[in-house]
Motif scaffolding. Structure first.
Motif, PDB file in Angstrom:
ATOM      1  N   ASP A  79       4.001  90.193 -36.720  1.00  0.00           N
ATOM      2  CA  ASP A  79       3.618  89.524 -35.473  1.00  0.00           C
ATOM      3  C   ASP A  79       3.165  88.090 -35.723  1.00  0.00           C
ATOM      4  O   ASP A  79       3.494  87.175 -34.960  1.00  0.00           O
ATOM      5  CB  ASP A  79       2.502  90.310 -34.781  1.00  0.00           C
ATOM      6  N   ALA A  80       2.393  87.891 -36.806  1.00  0.00           N
ATOM      7  CA  ALA A  80       1.879  86.551 -37.106  1.00  0.00           C
ATOM      8  C   ALA A  80       3.011  85.584 -37.435  1.00  0.00           C
ATOM      9  O   ALA A  80       3.035  84.445 -36.956  1.00  0.00           O
ATOM     10  CB  ALA A  80       0.889  86.622 -38.270  1.00  0.00           C
ATOM     11  N   LEU A  81       3.968  86.033 -38.249  1.00  0.00           N
ATOM     12  CA  LEU A  81       5.095  85.172 -38.614  1.00  0.00           C
ATOM     13  C   LEU A  81       5.993  84.909 -37.411  1.00  0.00           C
ATOM     14  O   LEU A  81       6.437  83.776 -37.178  1.00  0.00           O
ATOM     15  CB  LEU A  81       5.903  85.824 -39.741  1.00  0.00           C
ATOM     16  N   TYR A  82       6.256  85.951 -36.648  1.00  0.00           N
ATOM     17  CA  TYR A  82       7.159  85.795 -35.503  1.00  0.00           C
ATOM     18  C   TYR A  82       6.593  84.799 -34.489  1.00  0.00           C
ATOM     19  O   TYR A  82       7.339  84.012 -33.911  1.00  0.00           O
ATOM     20  CB  TYR A  82       7.410  87.147 -34.842  1.00  0.00           C
ATOM     21  N   GLU A  83       5.284  84.845 -34.280  1.00  0.00           N
ATOM     22  CA  GLU A  83       4.673  83.955 -33.280  1.00  0.00           C
ATOM     23  C   GLU A  83       4.863  82.484 -33.630  1.00  0.00           C
ATOM     24  O   GLU A  83       5.055  81.652 -32.740  1.00  0.00           O
ATOM     25  CB  GLU A  83       3.184  84.280 -33.148  1.00  0.00           C
ATOM     26  N   VAL A  84       4.822  82.141 -34.932  1.00  0.00           N
ATOM     27  CA  VAL A  84       4.982  80.727 -35.292  1.00  0.00           C
ATOM     28  C   VAL A  84       6.448  80.334 -35.447  1.00  0.00           C
ATOM     29  O   VAL A  84       6.822  79.186 -35.187  1.00  0.00           O
ATOM     30  CB  VAL A  84       4.197  80.379 -36.584  1.00  0.00           C
ATOM     31  N   ILE A  85       7.288  81.275 -35.855  1.00  0.00           N
ATOM     32  CA  ILE A  85       8.697  80.952 -36.094  1.00  0.00           C
ATOM     33  C   ILE A  85       9.486  80.849 -34.792  1.00  0.00           C
ATOM     34  O   ILE A  85      10.427  80.061 -34.677  1.00  0.00           O
ATOM     35  CB  ILE A  85       9.337  82.015 -37.020  1.00  0.00           C
ATOM     36  N   SER A  86       9.095  81.616 -33.795  1.00  0.00           N
ATOM     37  CA  SER A  86       9.901  81.707 -32.569  1.00  0.00           C
ATOM     38  C   SER A  86       9.504  80.697 -31.500  1.00  0.00           C
ATOM     39  O   SER A  86      10.061  80.723 -30.393  1.00  0.00           O
ATOM     40  CB  SER A  86       9.793  83.119 -31.985  1.00  0.00           C
ATOM     41  N   VAL A  87       8.579  79.790 -31.811  1.00  0.00           N
ATOM     42  CA  VAL A  87       8.139  78.799 -30.818  1.00  0.00           C
ATOM     43  C   VAL A  87       9.330  77.983 -30.321  1.00  0.00           C
ATOM     44  O   VAL A  87      10.137  77.478 -31.097  1.00  0.00           O
ATOM     45  CB  VAL A  87       7.081  77.860 -31.427  1.00  0.00           C
ATOM     46  N   GLY A  88       9.457  77.875 -29.005  1.00  0.00           N
ATOM     47  CA  GLY A  88      10.510  77.049 -28.413  1.00  0.00           C
ATOM     48  C   GLY A  88      11.908  77.632 -28.466  1.00  0.00           C
ATOM     49  O   GLY A  88      12.871  76.985 -28.044  1.00  0.00           O
ATOM     50  N   GLN A  89      12.035  78.848 -28.966  1.00  0.00           N
ATOM     51  CA  GLN A  89      13.370  79.418 -29.178  1.00  0.00           C
ATOM     52  C   GLN A  89      14.126  79.605 -27.863  1.00  0.00           C
ATOM     53  O   GLN A  89      13.543  80.010 -26.852  1.00  0.00           O
ATOM     54  CB  GLN A  89      13.245  80.770 -29.895  1.00  0.00           C
ATOM     55  N   PHE A  90      15.403  79.298 -27.894  1.00  0.00           N
ATOM     56  CA  PHE A  90      16.268  79.557 -26.741  1.00  0.00           C
ATOM     57  C   PHE A  90      17.616  80.040 -27.243  1.00  0.00           C
ATOM     58  O   PHE A  90      17.940  79.924 -28.438  1.00  0.00           O
ATOM     59  CB  PHE A  90      16.427  78.314 -25.856  1.00  0.00           C
TER      60      PHE A  90
END
Length: 452
Positions: free
Chosen positions: A231-242
């Motif tokens: 969850d911690a990694l996903y929250e920072v990696i997925s920022v702005g994803q489209f």
């Protein structure tokens, strides 16, 4: 890919698991000791309590005396002691005693039929009192755990330890359990080129998700830690994803993509790879060389265009980049081409004249997407450049080249969080097919080893 960071994340998971399991084992040993002490004291209590209760129940005492006398008479022929008493008394006394015994036995039989509930209660009550201390040793969850181990054929101290752990509902991970492992993880993230602000965000999320957590019966501590890391990694990696493919599909044609970044990071090769990627998606493309400052730039991109069978729009060296890309858009409109891929000269964010050229391209062409290209192996340098380019001329997303050679993964983790713009593709080799659409979920699974 990202093997170094992957090992460090696994090390953190193992450290927390080891710390929590040692603590759990200590708590279970303590519970086992207390349970053994209760078990040892239980028989003594059970023996005393029934004696103390006998005087309070007249019926039980009377029935018990009658039964004893009846048993004594019935067993008299086989018992040496009654026979000795009979010999010592006169014959008349013996006859009288026999009559009295038969009368007592008859009375006991009548009482037994009249009051069976009293007898049952008198017999059952001590057993219930004896079992009561053991009932308090385990909760329903503990009983289920013991039953499960019975089915497996297991026994011994492990059964009680497991029962005690389940019964206590013990908090597996507490703040002090995480102190050292989190410090080690922070150092590991920074050494893997993860930007400091991003590392702090990851650590804070892990704290929130782990501190005070209790382990479910079906989970291990390692599973809890893996979920928190995920969850911690996903929250920072997925920022702005489209959805990049959906954005292209829904945009008016021709779609114009502009590529920017510093020299030598693989912009031109990335353009060629995306031309092949779009071709597989069923789109037609045209290449436009806006890198009019570098000697040999036209020749380099022309080789790619010829290898892929694509049309190239180019001007002489020193021409206006905005004019070249504008001509590319005009050509696409005239020939019903779906996508224009526009290269630009490599530049630093501090190159004022070149940054001004990007602003002019934006005004003249109005690209649908401006994509920042850098090397994954550049680590924190790539992160800082992405931030600076985004500040100087807003980007819509990033592409990281040479990701297959990057063991750290710091740029892949950090860029989206720092810029607020997603990573869209990873370059993973030299071939035209060696490009991967970036998937945050897949990235996290790769880092945590969930895809193996």
């Amino acid at each position: 890919m990202f093997d170094g960071l992957k090992k460090k994340l696994n090390r953190f998971r193992n450290d927390v698991e080891e710390t929590a399991e040692e603590k759990a084992e200590a708590a279970a040993d303590e519970a086992e000791t207390e349970a053994d002490a209760e078990a040892e004291s239980a028989p003594a209590d059970a023996a005393v309590e029934p004696e103390a209760s006998e005087p309070s129940d007249a019926d039980s005492v009377g029935d018990a005396d009658a039964d004893s006398e009846a048993d004594a008479v019935d067993d008299a022929p086989a018992d040496a002691e009654p026979a000795t008493d009979a010999d010592a008394a006169p014959e008349q006394a013996a006859a009288t005693a026999e009559v009295d015994a038969e009368s007592a036995a008859a009375t006991a039989a009548v009482d037994a039929e009249a009051e069976p509930a009293a007898d049952a209660e008198a017999v059952d009550e001590p057993e219930a009192e004896e079992a009561e201390p053991r009932e308090s040793l385990a909760s329903d969850a503990a009983k289920a755990a013991l039953a499960e181990e019975d089915e497996d054929g297991s026994s011994g101290p492990g059964r009680l330890r497991r029962a005690a752990a389940f019964a206590t509902g013990k908090v597996v991970i507490e703040e002090e359990d995480l102190e050292d492992p989190l410090w080690e993880l922070e150092m590991a993230l920074l050494q893997s080129d993860v930007e400091m602000q991003v590392a702090e965000e990851i650590l804070e999320t892990i704290r929130e998700k782990l501190i005070g957590e209790t382990r479910k019966q079906v989970q291990s501590t390692g599973q809890l830690v893996s979920e928190a890391l995920h969850d911690a990694l996903y929250e920072v990696i997925s920022v702005g994803q489209f959805d990049f493919d959906q954005r292209i599909a829904e945009a008016d044609k021709p779609v114009t993509l502009i590529f920017t970044g510093i020299n030598g990071v693989g912009k031109t090769t990335t353009i060629a790879k995306l031309a092949k990627y779009f071709e597989k998606q069923g789109y037609s493309t045209v290449l436009a060389n806006g890198d009019t400052y570098r000697a040999g730039a036209n020749e380099q991109i022309r080789e790619h265009a010829e290898a892929l069978g694509k049309k190239l729009i180019a001007h002489e060296q020193g021409g206006d980049p905005a004019a070249v890309i504008y001509d590319g858009v005009e050509y696409a409109e005239a020939h019903d081409i779906d996508i224009v891929l526009g290269d630009t000269a490599g530049r630093l964010h501090t190159s004022n004249d070149l940054m001004a050229q990007l602003e002019k391209i934006d005004r003249v062409v109005g690209p649908d997407l401006t994509l920042f290209v850098d090397e994954a192996v550049a680590g924190q340098d790539a992160v800082e450049r992405a931030r600076q380019f985004n500040d100087a001329a807003a980007i819509d997303g990033a592409i990281l080249t040479k990701a297959d050679a990057d063991s750290n993964g710091g740029a892949a983790i950090s860029i989206a969080y720092v810029t607020g713009k997603p990573i869209l593709f990873l370059g993973v080799g030299q071939g035209y097919d060696h490009i991967e659409k970036f998937d945050p979920e897949q990235m996290v699974e790769r880092l945590l080893g969930e895809d193996e």
